[in-house]
Enzyme design. Structure first.
Site, PDB file in Angstrom:
ATOM      1  N   LYS A  96       0.833  -1.200   0.000  1.00  0.00           N
ATOM      2  CA  LYS A  96       0.000   0.000   0.000  1.00  0.00           C
ATOM      3  C   LYS A  96       0.876   1.261   0.000  1.00  0.00           C
ATOM      4  CE  LYS A  96      -3.722  -2.507   2.399  1.00  0.00           C
ATOM      5  NZ  LYS A  96      -4.537  -2.618   3.646  1.00  0.00           N
ATOM      6  N   TYR A 137     -12.068  -3.173  -2.960  1.00  0.00           N
ATOM      7  CA  TYR A 137     -12.617  -3.287  -1.601  1.00  0.00           C
ATOM      8  C   TYR A 137     -14.147  -3.287  -1.587  1.00  0.00           C
ATOM      9  CZ  TYR A 137      -8.006  -2.756   0.608  1.00  0.00           C
ATOM     10  OH  TYR A 137      -6.710  -2.956   1.044  1.00  0.00           O
ATOM     11  N   ASN A 151      -1.813  -0.270   7.442  1.00  0.00           N
ATOM     12  CA  ASN A 151      -1.231  -1.586   7.722  1.00  0.00           C
ATOM     13  C   ASN A 151      -0.398  -2.145   6.577  1.00  0.00           C
ATOM     14  OD1 ASN A 151      -3.276  -2.325   6.032  1.00  0.00           O
ATOM     15  ND2 ASN A 151      -4.353  -3.644   7.495  1.00  0.00           N
ATOM     16  N   HIS A 177      -1.579  -5.640   1.464  1.00  0.00           N
ATOM     17  CA  HIS A 177      -2.770  -6.458   1.238  1.00  0.00           C
ATOM     18  C   HIS A 177      -2.347  -7.821   0.719  1.00  0.00           C
ATOM     19  CE1 HIS A 177      -6.695  -7.718  -0.390  1.00  0.00           C
ATOM     20  NE2 HIS A 177      -5.981  -8.179  -1.398  1.00  0.00           N
ATOM     21  N   GLU A 183      -9.201 -10.568  -7.644  1.00  0.00           N
ATOM     22  CA  GLU A 183      -8.229  -9.471  -7.523  1.00  0.00           C
ATOM     23  C   GLU A 183      -7.168  -9.528  -8.613  1.00  0.00           C
ATOM     24  OE1 GLU A 183      -7.053 -10.021  -3.438  1.00  0.00           O
ATOM     25  OE2 GLU A 183      -8.999  -9.322  -2.697  1.00  0.00           O
TER      26      GLU A 183
HETATM   27  P1  DAT Z   1      -7.157  -7.500   5.401  1.00  0.00           P
HETATM   28  O1  DAT Z   1      -6.450  -6.367   4.734  1.00  0.00           O
HETATM   29  O2  DAT Z   1      -6.340  -8.076   6.527  1.00  0.00           O
HETATM   30  O3  DAT Z   1      -7.640  -8.547   4.440  1.00  0.00           O
HETATM   31  P2  DAT Z   1      -9.934  -6.638   5.593  1.00  0.00           P
HETATM   32  O4  DAT Z   1     -10.121  -7.272   4.251  1.00  0.00           O
HETATM   33  O5  DAT Z   1     -10.891  -7.023   6.671  1.00  0.00           O
HETATM   34  O6  DAT Z   1      -8.443  -6.896   6.144  1.00  0.00           O
HETATM   35  O7  DAT Z   1      -9.983  -5.051   5.473  1.00  0.00           O
HETATM   36  C1  DAT Z   1      -9.325  -4.423   4.402  1.00  0.00           C
HETATM   37  C2  DAT Z   1      -8.600  -3.222   4.918  1.00  0.00           C
HETATM   38  O8  DAT Z   1      -9.519  -2.301   5.482  1.00  0.00           O
HETATM   39  C3  DAT Z   1      -7.608  -3.505   6.037  1.00  0.00           C
HETATM   40  O9  DAT Z   1      -6.355  -3.946   5.564  1.00  0.00           O
HETATM   41  C4  DAT Z   1      -7.516  -2.186   6.710  1.00  0.00           C
HETATM   42  C5  DAT Z   1      -8.920  -1.627   6.575  1.00  0.00           C
HETATM   43  N1  DAT Z   1      -9.680  -1.892   7.789  1.00  0.00           N
HETATM   44  C6  DAT Z   1     -10.220  -3.074   8.172  1.00  0.00           C
HETATM   45  N2  DAT Z   1     -10.839  -2.980   9.343  1.00  0.00           N
HETATM   46  C7  DAT Z   1     -10.683  -1.691   9.725  1.00  0.00           C
HETATM   47  C8  DAT Z   1     -11.088  -0.930  10.861  1.00  0.00           C
HETATM   48  N3  DAT Z   1     -11.790  -1.494  11.847  1.00  0.00           N
HETATM   49  N4  DAT Z   1     -10.737   0.375  10.905  1.00  0.00           N
HETATM   50  C9  DAT Z   1     -10.036   0.953   9.924  1.00  0.00           C
HETATM   51  N5  DAT Z   1      -9.624   0.295   8.813  1.00  0.00           N
HETATM   52  C10 DAT Z   1      -9.938  -1.001   8.732  1.00  0.00           C
HETATM   53 MG    MG Z   2      -9.110  -8.531   3.007  1.00  0.00          MG
END
Ligand code: DAT
Ligand code: MG
Length: 152
Positions: free
Chosen positions: A11, A51, A115, A118, A129
């Protein structure tokens, strides 16, 4: 499963913090095959589609803004034995506060909103994707010299 492919994206924070090489090395040194890689600044439409499963979540607008900040991302496809599951382990838990310290997020990140990386979470999302971010002709088919030793 046997050899499969995962979509992995560094990212904008990972690019800006100049962690690209360190992150790529984790996948490369594990023995996974780099099938595609490019740097780009995603359009809003691409980020939203990537997303789309999260569109109802309160953090979705901020997430799209972060991914489309103007600093590029590094989009990749990695291939190898169980790379989807193992890629998630390399990346670590979504919230870096919960991530194993040996994972990318656990070593380099502290905030869920920044974070770093991805990785696809399942075969179906990986397929979606990879098709979203790459054209078929951007995916290379070749055999790394160590492949038979790694994949046996
Ligand atoms: P991942 O990236 O581990 O697959 P995800 O698909 O649940 O996680 O969510 C995608 C992204 O969205 C994640 O990397 C960071 C953001 N995100 C997820 N939960 C969040 C939250 N509670 N607050 C802020 N950003 C969040
Ligand atoms: Mg995810």
């Amino acid at each position: 499963t046997a050899s499969e492919r995962s979509f992995v994206m560094i990212k904008p924070d990972g690019v800006s913090r100049q962690l690209v090489g360190k992150i790529i090395s984790r996948f490369e040194e594990r023995g996974y095959k780099l099938v595609a890689v490019k740097s780009l600044t995603p359009s809003e439409a691409l980020a939203k589609e990537h997303y789309s499963d999260l569109s109802a979540r309160p953090f979705y607008p901020g997430l799209v803004k972060y991914i489309t900040s103007g600093t590029p991302v590094v989009a990749m496809v990695w291939e190898g034995k169980d790379v989807i599951k193992q890629g998630r382990r390399i990346v670590g838990a979504t919230n870096p506060q919960d991530a194993d310290p040996g994972s990318v997020r656990g070593q380099y990140a502290v905030s869920v909103g920044r974070n770093l990386i991805h990785a696809s979470d399942a075969f179906d999302s990986a397929t979606k994707e990879i098709g979203l971010w790459f054209a078929p002709e951007e995916l290379s088919d070749y055999e790394p010299i160590a492949w038979p030793w790694v994949m046996a």
